[in-house]
Design a protein around this motif. Sequence first.
Motif, PDB file in Angstrom:
ATOM      1  N   SER A  76     -38.028 -22.079  -3.985  1.00 34.39           N
ATOM      2  CA  SER A  76     -37.959 -21.906  -5.444  1.00 34.39           C
ATOM      3  C   SER A  76     -39.136 -22.678  -6.041  1.00 34.39           C
ATOM      4  O   SER A  76     -40.000 -23.156  -5.296  1.00 34.39           O
ATOM      5  CB  SER A  76     -36.619 -22.391  -6.017  1.00 34.39           C
ATOM      6  OG  SER A  76     -36.528 -23.785  -5.947  1.00 34.39           O
ATOM      7  N   THR A  77     -39.160 -22.795  -7.360  1.00 40.04           N
ATOM      8  CA  THR A  77     -40.308 -23.443  -8.005  1.00 40.04           C
ATOM      9  C   THR A  77     -40.136 -24.961  -8.083  1.00 40.04           C
ATOM     10  O   THR A  77     -39.069 -25.483  -7.777  1.00 40.04           O
ATOM     11  CB  THR A  77     -40.470 -22.947  -9.451  1.00 40.04           C
ATOM     12  OG1 THR A  77     -39.366 -23.474 -10.200  1.00 40.04           O
ATOM     13  CG2 THR A  77     -40.459 -21.429  -9.526  1.00 40.04           C
ATOM     14  N   ARG A  78     -41.151 -25.635  -8.559  1.00 45.91           N
ATOM     15  CA  ARG A  78     -41.049 -27.089  -8.707  1.00 45.91           C
ATOM     16  C   ARG A  78     -39.962 -27.463  -9.707  1.00 45.91           C
ATOM     17  O   ARG A  78     -39.463 -28.575  -9.705  1.00 45.91           O
ATOM     18  CB  ARG A  78     -42.397 -27.690  -9.118  1.00 45.91           C
ATOM     19  CG  ARG A  78     -42.861 -27.300 -10.503  1.00 45.91           C
ATOM     20  CD  ARG A  78     -44.128 -28.061 -10.886  1.00 45.91           C
ATOM     21  NE  ARG A  78     -44.426 -27.951 -12.302  1.00 45.91           N
ATOM     22  CZ  ARG A  78     -45.127 -26.965 -12.844  1.00 45.91           C
ATOM     23  NH1 ARG A  78     -45.603 -26.005 -12.085  1.00 45.91           N
ATOM     24  NH2 ARG A  78     -45.363 -26.949 -14.148  1.00 45.91           N
ATOM     25  N   ARG A  79     -39.578 -26.527 -10.577  1.00 46.69           N
ATOM     26  CA  ARG A  79     -38.481 -26.808 -11.525  1.00 46.69           C
ATOM     27  C   ARG A  79     -37.117 -26.594 -10.890  1.00 46.69           C
ATOM     28  O   ARG A  79     -36.100 -26.772 -11.542  1.00 46.69           O
ATOM     29  CB  ARG A  79     -38.610 -25.903 -12.747  1.00 46.69           C
ATOM     30  CG  ARG A  79     -39.851 -26.178 -13.543  1.00 46.69           C
ATOM     31  CD  ARG A  79     -39.852 -25.328 -14.777  1.00 46.69           C
ATOM     32  NE  ARG A  79     -41.028 -25.580 -15.577  1.00 46.69           N
ATOM     33  CZ  ARG A  79     -41.553 -24.721 -16.423  1.00 46.69           C
ATOM     34  NH1 ARG A  79     -40.986 -23.533 -16.587  1.00 46.69           N
ATOM     35  NH2 ARG A  79     -42.613 -25.025 -17.123  1.00 46.69           N
ATOM     36  N   ARG A  80     -37.100 -26.150  -9.652  1.00 42.94           N
ATOM     37  CA  ARG A  80     -35.861 -25.895  -8.900  1.00 42.94           C
ATOM     38  C   ARG A  80     -34.957 -24.898  -9.583  1.00 42.94           C
ATOM     39  O   ARG A  80     -33.731 -24.947  -9.456  1.00 42.94           O
ATOM     40  CB  ARG A  80     -35.095 -27.216  -8.632  1.00 42.94           C
ATOM     41  CG  ARG A  80     -35.866 -28.063  -7.680  1.00 42.94           C
ATOM     42  CD  ARG A  80     -35.251 -29.342  -7.257  1.00 42.94           C
ATOM     43  NE  ARG A  80     -36.200 -29.967  -6.361  1.00 42.94           N
ATOM     44  CZ  ARG A  80     -36.086 -30.043  -5.049  1.00 42.94           C
ATOM     45  NH1 ARG A  80     -35.010 -29.586  -4.456  1.00 42.94           N
ATOM     46  NH2 ARG A  80     -37.021 -30.596  -4.329  1.00 42.94           N
ATOM     47  N   GLU A  81     -35.600 -23.980 -10.335  1.00 40.47           N
ATOM     48  CA  GLU A  81     -34.801 -22.926 -10.953  1.00 40.47           C
ATOM     49  C   GLU A  81     -34.670 -21.796  -9.954  1.00 40.47           C
ATOM     50  O   GLU A  81     -35.563 -21.575  -9.141  1.00 40.47           O
ATOM     51  CB  GLU A  81     -35.502 -22.379 -12.192  1.00 40.47           C
ATOM     52  CG  GLU A  81     -35.593 -23.374 -13.309  1.00 40.47           C
ATOM     53  CD  GLU A  81     -36.684 -23.007 -14.319  1.00 40.47           C
ATOM     54  OE1 GLU A  81     -36.653 -23.581 -15.412  1.00 40.47           O
ATOM     55  OE2 GLU A  81     -37.561 -22.174 -14.007  1.00 40.47           O
ATOM     56  N   ALA A 111     -28.429 -26.190  -9.016  1.00 39.86           N
ATOM     57  CA  ALA A 111     -29.576 -25.398  -9.492  1.00 39.86           C
ATOM     58  C   ALA A 111     -29.181 -23.955  -9.811  1.00 39.86           C
ATOM     59  O   ALA A 111     -29.609 -23.403 -10.817  1.00 39.86           O
ATOM     60  CB  ALA A 111     -30.684 -25.401  -8.436  1.00 39.86           C
ATOM     61  N   GLY A 144     -46.821 -25.671  -5.233  1.00 41.50           N
ATOM     62  CA  GLY A 144     -46.216 -26.879  -5.812  1.00 41.50           C
ATOM     63  C   GLY A 144     -45.735 -27.822  -4.733  1.00 41.50           C
ATOM     64  O   GLY A 144     -44.860 -27.468  -3.945  1.00 41.50           O
ATOM     65  N   ASP A 202     -43.906 -30.266  -5.002  1.00 46.73           N
ATOM     66  CA  ASP A 202     -42.517 -30.670  -5.210  1.00 46.73           C
ATOM     67  C   ASP A 202     -41.532 -29.501  -5.174  1.00 46.73           C
ATOM     68  O   ASP A 202     -40.349 -29.690  -5.448  1.00 46.73           O
ATOM     69  CB  ASP A 202     -42.383 -31.413  -6.547  1.00 46.73           C
ATOM     70  CG  ASP A 202     -43.166 -32.715  -6.535  1.00 46.73           C
ATOM     71  OD1 ASP A 202     -43.270 -33.327  -5.442  1.00 46.73           O
ATOM     72  OD2 ASP A 202     -43.691 -33.109  -7.590  1.00 46.73           O
ATOM     73  N   ALA A 203     -42.045 -28.314  -4.887  1.00 44.13           N
ATOM     74  CA  ALA A 203     -41.130 -27.167  -4.803  1.00 44.13           C
ATOM     75  C   ALA A 203     -40.394 -27.210  -3.465  1.00 44.13           C
ATOM     76  O   ALA A 203     -40.997 -27.530  -2.437  1.00 44.13           O
ATOM     77  CB  ALA A 203     -41.914 -25.863  -4.929  1.00 44.13           C
TER      78      ALA A 203
END
Length: 220
Positions: free
Chosen positions: A16-21, A53, A182, A184-185
């Motif tokens: 998923s993305t760095r926003r953890r969405e 998430a 990312g 952090d992803a």
Amino acid sequence: MHVVVNAAMSADGKLSTRRREQVAISGPEDFDRVDALRADVDAVMVGVGTVLADNPSLTLDDPALVREREDAGESPHPARVVADSHARTPPDAKLLDGTAETFVLVAEEEPIEHRETLEEAGATVVVAGENRVALPEALDELASHGVERLMVEGGGELIFSLFDAGLVDELSVFVAPKIIGGRDAPTLADGDGFVGDFPDLELAGVERIDDGVLLEYDCE
Ligand SMILES: NC(=O)c1ccc[n+]([C@@H]2O[C@H](COP(=O)([O-])OP(=O)(O)OC[C@H]3O[C@@H](n4cnc5c(N)ncnc54)[C@H](O)[C@@H]3O)[C@@H](O)[C@H]2O)c1
Ligand SMILES: Nc1nc(=O)c(N)c(NC[C@H](O)[C@H](O)[C@H](O)COP(=O)(O)O)[nH]1
């Protein structure tokens, strides 16, 4: 117990993305394949990071798969399992909606009140490990509740721990033709990572589905 890990990742290995969405990485054909995999197991497991998430339901979408299970004398949906050392699963999480039995695995140090809150919300609480869920012990306990085939849908922290404990029998991963990027992803296997003794996989299948590729591995 037979453990199958399934996930979908971008071509650069992100879940998923760095926003953890939640991101739809799979296409329709892959989501149908995931539904069929769920129908074939006794329980579907995620880590609490995925619950927080994505708020997944982890039940079967296709009514025909539900009927097939019922005709075979099984529960309509597989059970659901959350690895949740510190009992962070919200009581109104979709996987506590009563559609299927839900096991929440917590650590011993978690206060009894938190366990009781989960039980009141309908969960069967399994206690294993001092301050973090001890997966071998927890899976043994699930086996005693009749779980012989377990599918794990992620996320990356849980998948790493299962490999680290040598508990994975099969891995299937859909690779989508996109880059998420990312540092952090989340990736397929996060945690501390291995520095040696990397788990070896044996490639068992390669298939083009949707606009990506499904890789299937047997684990040693
Ligand atoms: N693309 C996919 O196939 C897919 C699948 C699932 C999740 N995701 C994504 O992954 C992200 C969530 O993944 P994540 O890695 O943050 O969380 P996760 O779902 O792996 O959950 C990790 C949490 O589980 C708990 N846990 C309990 N015992 C544990 C143990 N022994 N080892 C490891 N964790 C243990 C801990 O609280 C830990 O923080 C979300 O962004 C979600 O959208 C993607
Ligand atoms: N196979 C797969 N492809 C994806 O593109 C994606 N984002 C997930 N993510 C897994 C995660 O756990 C999801 O939240 C559940 O796949 C949702 O499950 P529900 O439909 O709510 O049962 N899994």
